[in-house]
Design an enzyme around this catalytic site. Structure first.
Site, mmCIF file in Angstrom:
data_model
loop_
_atom_site.group_PDB
_atom_site.id
_atom_site.type_symbol
_atom_site.label_atom_id
_atom_site.label_comp_id
_atom_site.label_asym_id
_atom_site.label_seq_id
_atom_site.Cartn_x
_atom_site.Cartn_y
_atom_site.Cartn_z
ATOM 1 N N ASP A 1 0.872 -1.165 0.000
ATOM 2 C CA ASP A 1 0.000 0.000 0.000
ATOM 3 C C ASP A 1 0.921 1.230 0.000
ATOM 4 O O ASP A 1 2.138 1.127 0.221
ATOM 5 C CB ASP A 1 -0.954 -0.007 1.197
ATOM 6 C CG ASP A 1 -2.158 0.910 0.960
ATOM 7 O OD1 ASP A 1 -2.086 1.789 0.069
ATOM 8 O OD2 ASP A 1 -3.174 0.763 1.657
HETATM 9 C C1 NOJ Z 1 -3.911 4.058 0.158
HETATM 10 C C2 NOJ Z 1 -5.139 3.199 0.159
HETATM 11 O O1 NOJ Z 1 -5.179 2.442 1.343
HETATM 12 C C3 NOJ Z 1 -5.215 2.269 -1.038
HETATM 13 O O2 NOJ Z 1 -6.448 1.604 -1.029
HETATM 14 C C4 NOJ Z 1 -5.035 3.045 -2.314
HETATM 15 O O3 NOJ Z 1 -5.145 2.192 -3.422
HETATM 16 C C5 NOJ Z 1 -3.684 3.740 -2.271
HETATM 17 N N1 NOJ Z 1 -3.634 4.649 -1.128
HETATM 18 C C6 NOJ Z 1 -3.390 4.519 -3.531
HETATM 19 O O4 NOJ Z 1 -4.192 5.640 -3.565
#
Ligand code: NOJ
Length: 884
Positions: free
Chosen positions: A295
């Site tokens: 993530d």
């Molecule tokens: C953090 C989020 O938890 C995730 O779901 C997302 O895809 C990424 N940021 C990218 O924006």
């Protein structure tokens, strides 16, 4: 020190200091009644080491893609391999994630983009209903259709990797901020929604990403920062397998190309470097063949995360973005040269990424990105995160909407869940005298996209907030649709009932209320993602609005847009409150989807994807939000398998509305129910197939020259590169020949045959052998056309050695629209896995009583199960007492 380096150092300091200060501070908004302090990781919760990372490529479905990938990788330099495993940096391209390329060999930068419900921060796209709305349809064909439409839109914008579906969080915590991105508080509902989304998206050639792996059930304190580790979700092995891992296993079985490792830790070890979760469960037991990405900024180390099975770092930066630092890129090149990361591991990382690209056919005629997530303007900086960036065309405004609004509207309509309808108050006549209250009925007056990432709750709530959102191309609000259909309408765009109203007996009040939540980086009205301040009540004094309306009008219909369960007790039993519709989060199609139910074009056919309690104390205390000032917040899953309806049933708590509840304008009968035994069961699954062969490469450390900066290369400041200065590369290579790296405890580099529970994508393929099939004839016995859902819950035989929830959803099916008197035969399947428990000692799925008498309950809600089929006698009976 040159002036520029001095300047950069100061900048670095400023960024670090500001990061420390923007960390979530203990806030007055914290509701201490529901937010508890926790201590250390309890002793029995362990993240055991699991090494090495299993090589990808051993599953037959992927072997051709791996063969092609291996040809490409064999020709890559060290710096090319490390480049493709990492993002080029925060805001360093048009997409939310932009991997490095290997253009010399025809591999482009990959564009990774949110969200699970539509293109984030883009244009000319569809804002689809959220996952929770899709779950509420209980309609597999709509789940798939949405996936196909999403895939077409992402491909149309030139996106390689779709950052969805979200199947974690599952909704363990009713206040959790992102539950609405997924499909409901049950592993099977999540799994079916997730797997069908993956099939739809990937059928369009786009790599899907199942996320967030795993146990990311709360927003607050999810991230590791300089001063505090992210929270640790502490779980036992059986609960992990039977609840939270289930949807991931189904997604992998569906062939998902990518998995996103979550921010938080599990049993004390961060998900992005938890070798047990990544190497052990994901890549060995579940046979995952694609690549694992972090993530955003969830990577917290270089070598350990590499060895633990992380394959791609996103967006590439180290813990603090925009400094030009990375745990990988040039550091990974260095780590391979100095021998701390085996070449073998880098080869597997790169191969997995390239294999996924081939697997979706992206080597042929795949469009490059034609949009920018950073701006709505046509031109702008190409690398907004760079200190100085060249500019150019970034948005080409390609319209990808096609006819997808129809799919979106059908989902929003068929998700609408009627909880109450006294005296057939609904449907309404278009001539009724309608008095409409609530700001939720009309669009945000400041503009439908006026809040970045939908970070506000103003006007009609079509989605939660955060990265899981899309910009609306338009928003068909309830008022737009109602005023174009009904002739006698008065709208009060307020959340406070105006004084001095008088009602005539024919007036019908429609009261719109909502409840919002979202991702932690935005706080809305005191809620930092999770519903800390709002609790489970309607926002903006919604309860008071309903009560005040009910005091004046004798017929009140409440329409709710919500991210999850809300408490209804203040008004649900008031005599004037005649009907309640949950319209969930409908996306852009909030209006006509609602009016087609309100005015009776269709019957409501949605069912609750979660339980609605009477009050919050009915939940186990362990599912409250965790909060801690210092150290690692501990979130221990002491309730085990007992979340949502599993908990209510175990404790004989009758909720306000049960999981699966949903009324219709018509009635259905279920008849001619038959159970057929298909594949005989044995205690454990038959032996797994052996792993197929995987690509082999030289394991010799490549020459340092493969990582040298190319002569005359024009660098962009802060952009992440995989090359090293010649002196650094040579120094690293010299270390490799003189010393050896101290690997983590338990580290070995010998590939394993894999556990008995594995053997194919998702696990041992015989887990999906169908053990029993049930067919049932559903007949519309009422006076209205409509659609019925048959929900199938398994009750394990009595006397087994495993404590098991009394009923568990295992399959479901929905009829087409049935006219009055019309029938349809629905078929539900129950697999070996559906009838097994995870045995922590045997480390396998075990049928606890072969030949024992399972009852498979079929009905329209989890608390309305009067039709049972028995696996011992192969007979079905109706008119039984519901097990819960
Ligand atoms: C953090 C989020 O938890 C995730 O779901 C997302 O895809 C990424 N940021 C990218 O924006």
């Amino acid at each position: 020190m040159s002036t520029i380096y001095f300047f950069l150092s100061i900048l670095k300091l400023v960024v670090i200091i500001s990061f420390i200060f923007i960390l979530p501070a203990p806030s007055a908004a914290i509701d201490t009644e529901h937010v508890g302090k926790r201590l250390n990781v309890p002793a029995s919760y362990v993240a055991a080491p699991y090494y090495p990372t299993p090589h990808g490529g051993w599953v037959a479905d992927w072997s051709e893609s791996y063969r092609k990938a291996a040809l490409l990788i064999a020709n890559m330099t060290l710096a090319e391999k490390t480049n493709i495993t990492c993002g080029s940096g925060y805001d360093m391209g048009r997409c939310v994630g932009n991997s490095g390329s290997a253009l010399r060999l025809g591999l482009p930068q990959l564009c990774l983009q949110d969200s699970a419900l539509g293109l984030r921060n883009s244009d000319h796209n569809t804002a689809f209903p959220a996952g929770i709305t899709v779950g509420a349809t209980w309609d597999k064909s709509l789940m798939y259709a949405r996936g196909v439409a999403l895939g077409a839109e992402f491909r149309g914008k030139g996106i390689n990797v779709f950052l969805g579906p979200t199947v974690g969080p599952m909704g363990r915590k009713p206040r959790g901020g992102r539950n609405w991105e997924g499909f409901g508080a049950d592993p099977v509902l999540q799994a079916v929604g997730g797997a069908l989304t993956i099939q739809g998206v990937q059928g369009q050639g786009v790599i899907a990403t199942i996320k967030h792996y795993i146990l990311n059930e709360q927003e607050m304190y999810r991230m590791y920062s300089i001063v505090q580790p992210g929270y640790s979700s502490n779980i036992d092995d059986r609960t992990l397998h039977e609840l939270y891992l289930w949807p991931f296993a189904e997604g992998i079985k569906a062939g998902v190309g990518s998995v996103m490792a979550a921010y938080n830790a599990v049993n004390g070890s961060a998900c992005s470097q938890n070798s047990y979760l990544l190497n052990g469960i994901l890549k060995d037991e579940l046979g995952f063949q694609g690549f694992v990405m972090s993530d955003w900024l969830a990577q917290i180390s270089g070598v350990p995360s590499t060895l633990a099975g992380l394959d791609m770092s996103m967006p590439g930066d180290g813990l603090v973005p925009l400094l030009g630092d990375s745990y990988w890129m040039y550091e990974l090149s260095r780590a391979v040269l100095n021998g701390s990361v085996p070449v073998d591991r880098l080869n597997d990382m790169a191969t997995r990424i390239v294999a996924a690209w081939y697997q979706m056919g992206q080597d042929k005629d795949y469009p490059p990105p034609n949009f920018s997530t950073n701006t709505q303007d046509a031109t702008g900086p190409l690398y907004p995160g760079a200190l100085f960036s060249p500019s150019g065309i970034v948005n080409e405004f390609v319209d990808v909407q096609d006819g997808h609004a129809i799919v979106a509207r059908n989902i929003s309509r068929d998700a609408i869940t009627m909880l109450k309808n006294v005296n057939n108050t609904l449907p309404l006549s278009t001539n009724s005298s309608l008095k409409i209250f609530g700001t939720d009925a009309q669009k945000n007056p400041n503009g439908i996209n006026s809040c970045s990432d939908q970070g506000c709750d103003q006007g009609t709530l079509g989605m939660g907030w955060g990265s899981g959102t899309a910009r609306y191309p338009y928003l068909d609000s309830p008022m737009d649709a109602i005023s174009s259909r009904a002739s006698n309408v008065k709208y009060y765009n307020t959340d406070t009932l105006p004084s001095g109203l008088t009602a005539s007996s024919s007036d019908i009040a429609l009261v719109f209320i909502n409840a919002d939540s979202g991702e932690n980086y935005i706080t809305v009205e005191g809620n930092p993602g999770d519903r800390t301040t709002a609790g489970l009540n309607a926002w903006h004094n919604g309860d008071a609005l309903v009560k005040d309306a009910a005091a004046i009008y004798s017929t009140v219909i409440v329409i709710v847009h919500t991210v999850g369960p809300i408490l209804l007790e203040e008004w649900i039993d008031l005599p004037s409150v005649k009907a309640v519709l949950f319209a969930h989060l409908p996306g852009q199609e909030a209006g006509q989807s609602l009016t087609s139910v309100l005015f009776g074009d269709v019957s409501p056919s949605g069912h609750l994807p979660y339980t609605i309690p009477h009050n919050e104390s009915e939940y186990p205390a362990s599912v409250g939000l965790v909060y801690f000032e210092l150290g690692q917040p501990q979130d221990t899953y002491t309730e085990g398998l007992y979340i949502d309806y599993r908990y209510f049933n175990a404790h004989s708590i009758k909720p306000r509305y049960a999981f699966g509840h949903g009324l219709s304008y018509t009635t259905f009968s279920f008849s001619n129910t038959e159970i057929t035994a298909v594949t005989p069961l044995t205690s454990t699954p038959p032996a797994r197939p052996a792993k197929g062969s995987t690509p082999t490469y030289s394991t010799t450390i490549p020459p340092a020259s493969e990582a040298y900066w190319p002569a005359g290369f024009n660098r962009i400041w802060r952009y992440l590169y995989s090359w090293l200065e010649k002196s650094d590369a040579d120094a690293a290579a010299a270390v490799a020949s003189t010393s050896s790296y101290a690997y983590p405890a338990g580290y070995i580099n010998i590939q394993k045959p894999g556990p008995p529970a594995g053997g194919a994508q998702g696990g041992n393929p015989t887990l999906w052998d169908i053990a029993y099939t049930i067919s049932v004839t559903v007949t519309n016995t009422g006076n209205f056309s409509g659609r019925a859902v048959a929900q199938g819950y398994v009750q394990f035989p009595v006397g087994i050695a495993y404590d098991t929830p009394v009923i568990q959803l295992r399959d479901f099916a929905k009829t087409n629209t049935l006219a009055r008197g019309e029938s349809e035969v629905l078929t539900l399947n129950f697999t070996r896995k559906d009838l097994s428990v995870w045995d922590t000692v045997q480390q396998n799925w075990v049928v606890p009583s072969v030949g024992g008498n399972y009852t498979i309950w079929i009905g329209e809600a989890s608390d309305a199960l009067t039709l049972g089929c028995y696996t011992a006698s192969l007979g079905c009976r109706s008119g039984l007492m519901s097990p819960v």
